[in-house]
Design a protein around this motif. Sequence first.
Motif, mmCIF file in Angstrom:
data_model
loop_
_atom_site.group_PDB
_atom_site.id
_atom_site.type_symbol
_atom_site.label_atom_id
_atom_site.label_comp_id
_atom_site.label_asym_id
_atom_site.label_seq_id
_atom_site.Cartn_x
_atom_site.Cartn_y
_atom_site.Cartn_z
ATOM 1 N N PRO A 97 36.693 -29.071 -19.377
ATOM 2 C CA PRO A 97 35.476 -28.890 -20.184
ATOM 3 C C PRO A 97 34.321 -29.699 -19.609
ATOM 4 C CG PRO A 97 37.049 -30.305 -21.332
ATOM 5 C CD PRO A 97 37.758 -29.784 -20.116
ATOM 6 N N LEU A 98 33.137 -29.129 -19.690
ATOM 7 C CA LEU A 98 31.918 -29.817 -19.244
ATOM 8 C C LEU A 98 31.166 -30.272 -20.491
ATOM 9 C CD1 LEU A 98 29.896 -30.627 -16.991
ATOM 10 C CD2 LEU A 98 28.853 -28.354 -17.281
ATOM 11 N N VAL A 99 31.119 -31.583 -20.681
ATOM 12 C CA VAL A 99 30.439 -32.158 -21.846
ATOM 13 C C VAL A 99 29.122 -32.779 -21.389
ATOM 14 C CG1 VAL A 99 30.533 -33.886 -23.683
ATOM 15 C CG2 VAL A 99 32.589 -32.576 -23.088
ATOM 16 N N ARG A 147 33.690 -41.842 -22.640
ATOM 17 C CA ARG A 147 35.019 -42.347 -22.311
ATOM 18 C C ARG A 147 36.096 -41.611 -23.115
ATOM 19 N NH1 ARG A 147 38.039 -43.510 -18.731
ATOM 20 N NH2 ARG A 147 36.577 -45.041 -17.880
ATOM 21 N N MET A 148 35.864 -41.386 -24.395
ATOM 22 C CA MET A 148 36.834 -40.662 -25.225
ATOM 23 C C MET A 148 37.017 -39.229 -24.732
ATOM 24 S SD MET A 148 35.656 -41.899 -29.042
ATOM 25 C CE MET A 148 35.583 -43.638 -29.487
ATOM 26 N N CYS A 149 35.924 -38.583 -24.327
ATOM 27 C CA CYS A 149 36.013 -37.203 -23.841
ATOM 28 C C CYS A 149 36.828 -37.117 -22.552
ATOM 29 C CB CYS A 149 34.612 -36.644 -23.614
ATOM 30 S SG CYS A 149 33.682 -36.304 -25.125
ATOM 31 N N VAL A 150 36.680 -38.112 -21.690
ATOM 32 C CA VAL A 150 37.442 -38.132 -20.448
ATOM 33 C C VAL A 150 38.911 -38.440 -20.716
ATOM 34 C CG1 VAL A 150 37.767 -39.361 -18.263
ATOM 35 C CG2 VAL A 150 35.466 -38.702 -18.992
ATOM 36 N N ALA A 170 37.648 -34.269 -19.759
ATOM 37 C CA ALA A 170 36.350 -33.605 -19.566
ATOM 38 C C ALA A 170 35.606 -34.161 -18.361
ATOM 39 C CB ALA A 170 35.493 -33.768 -20.818
ATOM 40 N N THR A 171 34.719 -33.348 -17.834
ATOM 41 C CA THR A 171 33.713 -33.795 -16.880
ATOM 42 C C THR A 171 32.430 -34.055 -17.667
ATOM 43 O OG1 THR A 171 34.658 -32.560 -15.031
ATOM 44 C CG2 THR A 171 32.333 -33.175 -14.860
ATOM 45 N N VAL A 189 32.966 -44.440 -16.490
ATOM 46 C CA VAL A 189 33.187 -42.998 -16.450
ATOM 47 C C VAL A 189 32.214 -42.357 -15.455
ATOM 48 C CG1 VAL A 189 32.946 -40.850 -17.769
ATOM 49 C CG2 VAL A 189 34.065 -42.839 -18.800
ATOM 50 N N PRO A 190 32.695 -41.597 -14.500
ATOM 51 C CA PRO A 190 31.780 -40.918 -13.572
ATOM 52 C C PRO A 190 30.984 -39.838 -14.304
ATOM 53 C CG PRO A 190 34.042 -40.195 -13.207
ATOM 54 C CD PRO A 190 34.115 -41.329 -14.182
#
Length: 365
Positions: A196-198, A222-225, A230-231, A253-254
């Motif tokens: 997913p792209l967030v 950070r939570m999404c990764v 996610a990206t 997070v990158p």
Amino acid sequence: MSDLKQYRQSEKLLVVMPTWVGDCVMAVPTLRAFRQLYPNAHIAALIKEGALPIIEDCPYINRIIPIRKRPASSDEPRGGGPMKVARYLAKENFDTAILLPNSFRTALMARMALIPRRVGYDRDGRGFLLTDRLMVRRENGKFIPVSTLDYYLGIARYLGAQQPSHQMELFTNEQNDAKALDMLKQGGWTPDCGKPLVMLNPGARYGEAKMWYPDRFAQVARMCVDKLDATIAITGAPRERNILDEVIASTDVPMIDLPKMGMDLGTLKSVVKHATLMVSNDTGPRHIAAAFGVPVVTVFGPTDPRWTEIDFEHERIVRVDVFCGPCQKRTCPLDHRCMTQVTPEMVFEQVQELLSSESKQETSA
């Protein structure tokens, strides 16, 4: 008031567009309603340079007239002052001006341009400059909150539109689409990568009180990764560079830093089309996401959601009720509790809920 039949026979309409990006997005359903009302009319949109890419490639208008400090060609107003713009418009022989902004300035400009019919809301002391004055709802001397989207459509309804759709939409071109995909590819994301792209949009032009905190956007990233694999892509206007830097510095997070890759408003639209979800303050990119059907989690602080309600089923609003809000102030005179009480966990919970519901819909389809 003027005869509506006379307006239906109009052949050359000028629509004066709002200044804010989000308001321009919310005005597109009204442009669509005008085109449906007047399928054979020449419709031109007058818009400031900064918001112009929002309505580029829009099929409901025949022409865009940009307001720039320095005109890019001889076929533009010679500068952005009202006298210069009015002088230019007078030569165009518009028979009707529809004023979406509430300002006295826009009504004066249309009057100086000698446009015979001038339609707009009776605000900012400009009623005497209008031929068609629409009244604004008040209660105890105060304006009743009305969605900007519906506010603009009120003009279309006045002119004869029957139940115009609230559906927002935007349009892109192949050149910007290609640039957007190239940026995302350079950042390590492609449509077929399975992640997913967030998108994060941590800025807001209205004022600092409207902005949730950079370190909390970073925590959501950070939570999404960690939990969604996610990206993360981050976006913002040039004046918001320091805010983006704070978000990036608050985590390891990158992130795909879109502005550093040359993104502008036109390519932003094309990037947003590919996003899985956006986390945003109450500002323009929120509306862009909704216009492309991209789920969005919006953090509200001092602003009243009723003014910017967009009727988008895939939006989740995160806000807390406080005794002092919604105050509509640009800078908080107290302790900014309407934002400090919004936690990253509250926001990420809505991210998960939205993505889960989207996944269920895709499975059932």
